[in-house]
Enzyme design. Structure first.
Site, PDB file in Angstrom:
ATOM      1  CG  PHE A 206     -58.204 -11.652   9.489  1.00 48.95           C
ATOM      2  CD1 PHE A 206     -58.179 -12.696   8.572  1.00 48.95           C
ATOM      3  CD2 PHE A 206     -59.259 -10.746   9.432  1.00 48.95           C
ATOM      4  CE1 PHE A 206     -59.174 -12.823   7.617  1.00 48.95           C
ATOM      5  CE2 PHE A 206     -60.255 -10.870   8.488  1.00 48.95           C
ATOM      6  CZ  PHE A 206     -60.215 -11.901   7.566  1.00 48.95           C
ATOM      7  CG  ASP A 207     -58.725  -6.934  12.229  1.00 44.83           C
ATOM      8  OD1 ASP A 207     -58.602  -8.136  12.533  1.00 44.83           O
ATOM      9  OD2 ASP A 207     -59.680  -6.236  12.604  1.00 44.83           O
ATOM     10  CB  THR A 208     -52.700  -5.505  10.257  1.00 44.60           C
ATOM     11  OG1 THR A 208     -53.043  -4.962  11.537  1.00 44.60           O
ATOM     12  CG2 THR A 208     -51.574  -4.699   9.648  1.00 44.60           C
TER      13      THR A 208
END
Length: 405
Positions: A206-208
């Site tokens: 999700f972050d990437t």
């Protein structure tokens, strides 16, 4: 869709605060947890005490329970009842990305953030993380363990995996941020909400994906060097997470090939495009350059031997090729670094010259007196290999945005 259970106040009321606290701005800090009944209370109390003592803005701490099967939800509920600036949200399904999507998407704060429950990242970096967002200077902010000003304590295995993963992102996705997976991020709420609809992952990638999408749409990402100490009790499955991340990168690459514009195209020209668009643009520029090279080589070949004709044809088309890729493939405009780009592009040209000249020399050594058609076929094949290498050099070295910055 089943709504998550929520306990505690959603917004701070007229609570005791430092005299310097700016009450007109609100920052919501999400702490995702899964089976953390033995650590969540200590960490949340430590976080609240630190923010009460040092943070000049209103804040809200949200404990996001990711379908824990131990007593985490009970502890989180009790904390939300005891502590006035803490609330608890329970989700029926696991996934850090899912928890952040749920809480951030419903937030009424000016800035949303999250940090890992183990508080591995030094809290003194939190104000520098969110200050550029509250001032409007940046859209997203991330803590970086790979920044030259960071102090990191962790084992060689995690260090190698982290650096390898972020290097892969830069090489294949043209990522400009240095640390995709540090559990210490924030964003302006209105910006984050616009991005959430485009982010597909609900777990560790999700972050990437959020950061790649932000760069692709021209958003400003602020990086803060952090002090970070590895949690020896971490239960993250490193191998499985790495495989999930690789699958996520492959999905992003496929989406780039089918949707090169993406969301926020109006601002996208301020950043180098994604890999899919770069490959397509490089192919078009390369095709035009190859046609020009063929015509020029055939013309020069009537006047001189094959080796000098090849060198002159490649040299003339290389300058135009570098200029075209600079503008259209990698999105670089203006005169800044133009000379450096041409010089370094010339080095890539020399590599191609060595490959093609070596191929034509070998051809004449093996089959003296071959016709121009055979020469041309060998040269085109050799240049195809040189083209792949040239693209990698242009992308990773010559037009690397981190060098320009």
């Amino acid at each position: 869709m089943t709504q998550p259970a929520t306990r505690g106040a959603t917004l701070p009321g007229p609570l005791p605060t430092r005299e310097t606290r700016v009450r007109t701005r609100l920052v919501e800090v999400v702490v995702p947890v899964y089976n953390e009944q033995h650590t969540v209370e200590t960490c949340v109390r430590r976080l609240q005490a630190y923010l009460d003592e040092t943070f000049p803005y209103d804040y809200l701490i949200t404990i996001a329970d990711n379908a824990s099967v131990d007593g985490t939800w009970e502890v989180a509920t009790r904390l939300s009842e005891e502590l006035p600036r803490v609330r608890a949200v329970h989700l029926a399904l696991k996934g850090r990305g899912r928890a952040l999507r749920q809480v951030w998407g419903a937030s009424e704060a000016d800035v949303v953030a999250y940090m890992d429950v183990d508080l591995s990242t030094g809290l003194e970096a939190f104000l520098p993380l969110v200050a550029p967002l509250l001032s409007g200077h940046s859209d997203l902010a991330i803590g970086s363990r790979l920044h030259h000003g960071s102090a990191v304590t962790r084992g060689p295995k995690r260090e190698l995996i982290s650096r390898g993963y972020n290097l892969l992102l830069r090489a294949t996705m043209a990522a400009r941020f240095s640390d995709a997976q540090c559990g210490f991020k924030a964003g302006r709420t209105e910006v984050v909400k616009r991005l959430l609809d485009e982010v597909e992952d609900n777990a560790w990638f999700f972050d990437t994906e959020l950061l790649l999408l932000a760069e692709r749409t021209g958003l400003r990402i602020h990086e803060v060097p952090v002090d970070w100490v590895d949690d020896p009790d971490s239960r993250v499955d490193v191998v499985r997470t790495a495989l999930d991340d690789l699958r996520g990168m492959a999905r992003i690459a496929r989406r780039s090939l089918t949707r090169p514009g993406g969301a926020g195209t109006a601002r996208a020209e301020r950043l180098p495009p994604g890999l899919g668009w770069q490959l397509a643009s490089f192919a078009v520029v390369g095709t035009v350059s190859t046609l020009a090279y063929v015509l020029l080589f055939l013309g020069l070949r009537q006047l001189m031997p094959a080796l000098p004709a090849n060198a002159l044809a490649l040299g003339a088309t290389a300058v135009a090729n570098t200029a075209a890729n600079r503008r259209f493939t990698f999105g670089v405009t203006g005169r800044r670094d133009a000379l450096r780009h041409q010089v370094e592009g010339g080095i890539a040209f020399l590599i191609g010259l060595v490959l093609s000249s070596g191929a034509i020399g070998l051809l004449h050594a093996v089959r003296p007196g071959v016709g121009h058609g055979v020469e041309l076929a060998v040269l085109v094949g050799a240049n195809a290999v040189a083209t792949v290498l040239r693209f990698l050099l242009l992308r990773v070295w010559v037009f690397n945005p981190r060098r320009g910055r």
